[in-house]
Design a protein around this motif. Sequence first.
Motif, mmCIF file in Angstrom:
data_model
loop_
_atom_site.group_PDB
_atom_site.id
_atom_site.type_symbol
_atom_site.label_atom_id
_atom_site.label_comp_id
_atom_site.label_asym_id
_atom_site.label_seq_id
_atom_site.Cartn_x
_atom_site.Cartn_y
_atom_site.Cartn_z
ATOM 1 N N GLN A 137 74.608 29.148 32.311
ATOM 2 C CA GLN A 137 75.128 29.807 31.097
ATOM 3 C C GLN A 137 74.998 31.326 31.185
ATOM 4 O OE1 GLN A 137 72.784 27.649 28.190
ATOM 5 N NE2 GLN A 137 74.502 26.289 27.676
ATOM 6 N N ARG A 138 74.111 31.798 32.103
ATOM 7 C CA ARG A 138 73.958 33.250 32.343
ATOM 8 C C ARG A 138 74.694 33.684 33.608
ATOM 9 N NH1 ARG A 138 68.561 31.736 31.743
ATOM 10 N NH2 ARG A 138 68.259 32.241 33.931
ATOM 11 N N ASN A 146 74.064 32.764 36.578
ATOM 12 C CA ASN A 146 73.092 32.982 37.644
ATOM 13 C C ASN A 146 73.119 31.765 38.584
ATOM 14 O OD1 ASN A 146 70.850 33.375 39.273
ATOM 15 N ND2 ASN A 146 69.704 34.410 37.646
ATOM 16 N N SER A 191 79.565 30.824 32.991
ATOM 17 C CA SER A 191 78.997 30.881 31.637
ATOM 18 C C SER A 191 79.946 30.325 30.574
ATOM 19 C CB SER A 191 78.618 32.324 31.290
ATOM 20 O OG SER A 191 79.769 33.147 31.370
#
Length: 193
Positions: free
Chosen positions: A83-84, A86, A163
């Motif tokens: 969601q980030r 990453n 994300s």
Amino acid sequence: MSSSAIEYNSTGIPHGKLGMWVFLASEIMLFGAFISAYIVLRIGSPNFGVPPESVMGRPLATLNTFVLITSSATMVLALAAIQRDNIKQFTWFMVLTSVLGLTFLGIKAFEYQHKIHEGLTLSSGLFGSFYYTLTGLHALHMIGGLVFNTYVLIQGLRGVFNSHHHERVEYAGLYWHFVDLVWVILFPVFYLV
């Protein structure tokens, strides 16, 4: 359907999420029926034949429960990472979740070997029948979850998720948490009561 095209139904819930919830509801009925039958027979049968604590190996089962609960936490961290955007953390936590799942299955295989050596088998009595049926069914669901997680990991490494589009990661997490929850119910049923 591509991961970027989320289809909604009249409930406003994406098809994939609704399908996963319906599937999990059917799984709840399956495990619920087995656990209910176990409880009724254990209470109603004076010759149920519960094995001694030394055969059940409560400390090892407790450790295994901790391993599985930890894997649920790493699954949540994997979803948070995607969601980030990453990918590195997402990969790390998905791999860690799978390693913890495999650890659970390895400990369970060791437990099976010990119990069979002590005479607790599928045909040794009602307790053995329920124990191996329910824990074996749970282990099969764990294997299914590991396959699903591996698919999600590969898709993530190919850049399918980000994300804005990470629905399948969420679905894999829902399934994994369900499998963990089933074990959290089975653990006291077989090891503490």
